[in-house]
Design a protein around this motif. Structure first.
Motif, PDB file in Angstrom:
ATOM      1  N   SER A  44       0.835  -1.199   0.000  1.00 59.20           N
ATOM      2  CA  SER A  44       0.000   0.000   0.000  1.00 59.20           C
ATOM      3  C   SER A  44       0.868   1.247   0.000  1.00 59.20           C
ATOM      4  O   SER A  44       1.849   1.331  -0.738  1.00 59.20           O
ATOM      5  CB  SER A  44      -0.944  -0.033   1.209  1.00 59.20           C
ATOM      6  OG  SER A  44      -0.208  -0.168   2.418  1.00 59.20           O
ATOM      7  N   SER A  94       1.969  -6.558  -8.297  1.00 63.25           N
ATOM      8  CA  SER A  94       1.517  -6.922  -6.949  1.00 63.25           C
ATOM      9  C   SER A  94       0.088  -7.457  -6.907  1.00 63.25           C
ATOM     10  O   SER A  94      -0.402  -7.814  -5.839  1.00 63.25           O
ATOM     11  CB  SER A  94       1.615  -5.699  -6.028  1.00 63.25           C
ATOM     12  OG  SER A  94       0.732  -4.673  -6.458  1.00 63.25           O
ATOM     13  N   THR A 100      -3.421  -1.330  -2.666  1.00 59.90           N
ATOM     14  CA  THR A 100      -2.425  -0.924  -3.660  1.00 59.90           C
ATOM     15  C   THR A 100      -3.020   0.054  -4.663  1.00 59.90           C
ATOM     16  O   THR A 100      -2.364   1.006  -5.073  1.00 59.90           O
ATOM     17  CB  THR A 100      -1.879  -2.159  -4.399  1.00 59.90           C
ATOM     18  OG1 THR A 100      -1.607  -3.199  -3.458  1.00 59.90           O
ATOM     19  CG2 THR A 100      -0.591  -1.815  -5.128  1.00 59.90           C
TER      20      THR A 100
END
Length: 245
Positions: A44, A94, A100
C-alpha cells in the motif's frame, strides 16, 4: 524466494514483495493481527510511496548531471512521468489489491499535480482514490482491506495536517520530531483500524502502538528498500539477518 529462503521467512518475503500470502504461515498471520501489524504485509502507501519516491528523486538526480537536460528539458516533469510508470508496473506486479490501488491513485494524483505545476492536496487525492476504487470494485466497501486502508490514511492525513499548523512543532529537534511522529502515527493508525479489526476478525490488538513504533521504521528504512534489489535480497535479508523469522 521459496526455494532459497526458509519457509517461515519466505512467506513474509513473498507477501511484502508481490502481495501473495499463499506461503504465509498461519501463526505469523495471527501474530501480526494481534500486534495490529497486518497492514505491513499489504502493498500500500508505504511500499508504493518508497518506490515512486525513489524513482522520482533518482531520476532527477541522474538527469541533473547532464547540463543539456537541465537547460532544455523539464527534468522534474520527466521524473514524475517515470514515477507514474514505475508505480503502474508495480501495481500490476503486486496483483492490484484495494490498498495498492488506493496508494497508486494517490501517488498518481500527486505526480499529476507536479506535471500541471499545481499543489497536490493529499486529502483530495484520497477522495479521488476512494471514488475510483469503488467505481471499479463497489463490493470492496464492505471488506476489511478497503475500510482499514482508507480509514487509517484519512485519519493520518487529518492529524498530520493539523500538526503542521502548529508553529511550536517546527521547533522540535529532528530526532524528537521523528520519534513523536512515529508514536502519533502508531496511535492514530491503531485508533482508526482497531474497531475494524474487532468487527472483522474478532480480535483487539494488544500492543499495537509499541509494535508500530518499532516495526514501521524497520519496514521503511530496511525491509522495503531491499525489495528493489531482488538479486541480493534472499542472501542479505533472508539468511544473514533472518528477516521475518
Amino acid at each position: 524466494m521459496a526455494a532459497h529462503v526458509p519457509v517461515r521467512t519466505a512467506g513474509v518475503a513473498v507477501a511484502i514483495t508481490v502481495g501473495d500470502r499463499m506461503y504465509l504461515d498461519r501463526d505469523v498471520q495471527q501474530a501480526l493481527r494481534a500486534a495490529n501489524l497486518s497492514h505491513l504485509l499489504a502493498i500500500s502507501g508505504l511500499h508504493m510511496g518508497l518506490l515512486t519516491s525513489l524513482v522520482f528523486f533518482l531520476t532527477r538526480a541522474l538527469f541533473s548531471c547532464l547540463p543539456y537536460l537541465i537547460l532544455n528539458r523539464p527534468i522534474k516533469k520527466i521524473a514524475a512521468l517515470m514515477s507514474i510508470g514505475a508505480g503502474a508496473a508495480y501495481l500490476m506486479l503486486s496483483g492490484a489489491s484495494v490498498a495498492t490501488k488506493r496508494a497508486y491513485i494517490m501517488a498518481f494524483t500527486i505526480f499529476a499535480a507536479v506535471l500541471l505545476e499545481r499543489r497536490g492536496l493529499t486529502l483530495q487525492a484520497l477522495a479521488i482514490a476512494a471514488i475510483l476504487v469503488l467505481l471499479l470494485r463497489p463490493e470492496a466497501l464492505l471488506g476489511p482491506g478497503f475500510q482499514m486502508s482508507f480509514s487509517a490514511t484519512g485519519l493520518l492525513i487529518i492529524v498530520f495536517n493539523a500538526m503542521n499548523q502548529l508553529t511550536w512543532v517546527s521547533r522540535w529537534p529532528g530526532a524528537a520530531t521523528y520519534l513523536i511522529g512515529s508514536v502519533v502515527l502508531a496511535m492514530v493508525a491503531g485508533l482508526a483500524t482497531a474497531p475494524i479489526a474487532v468487527a472483522h476478525f474478532n480480535l483487539l490488538p494488544h500492543y499495537g502502538v509499541l509494535a508500530k513504533v518499532i516495526a514501521v521504521p524497520i519496514m521503511g528504512l530496511w525491509s522495503c528498500p531491499l525489495r528493489f534489489w531482488p538479486q541480493h535480497w534472499p542472501h542479505l535479508a533472508g539468511r544473514h539477518w533472518g528477516f521475518g523469522a
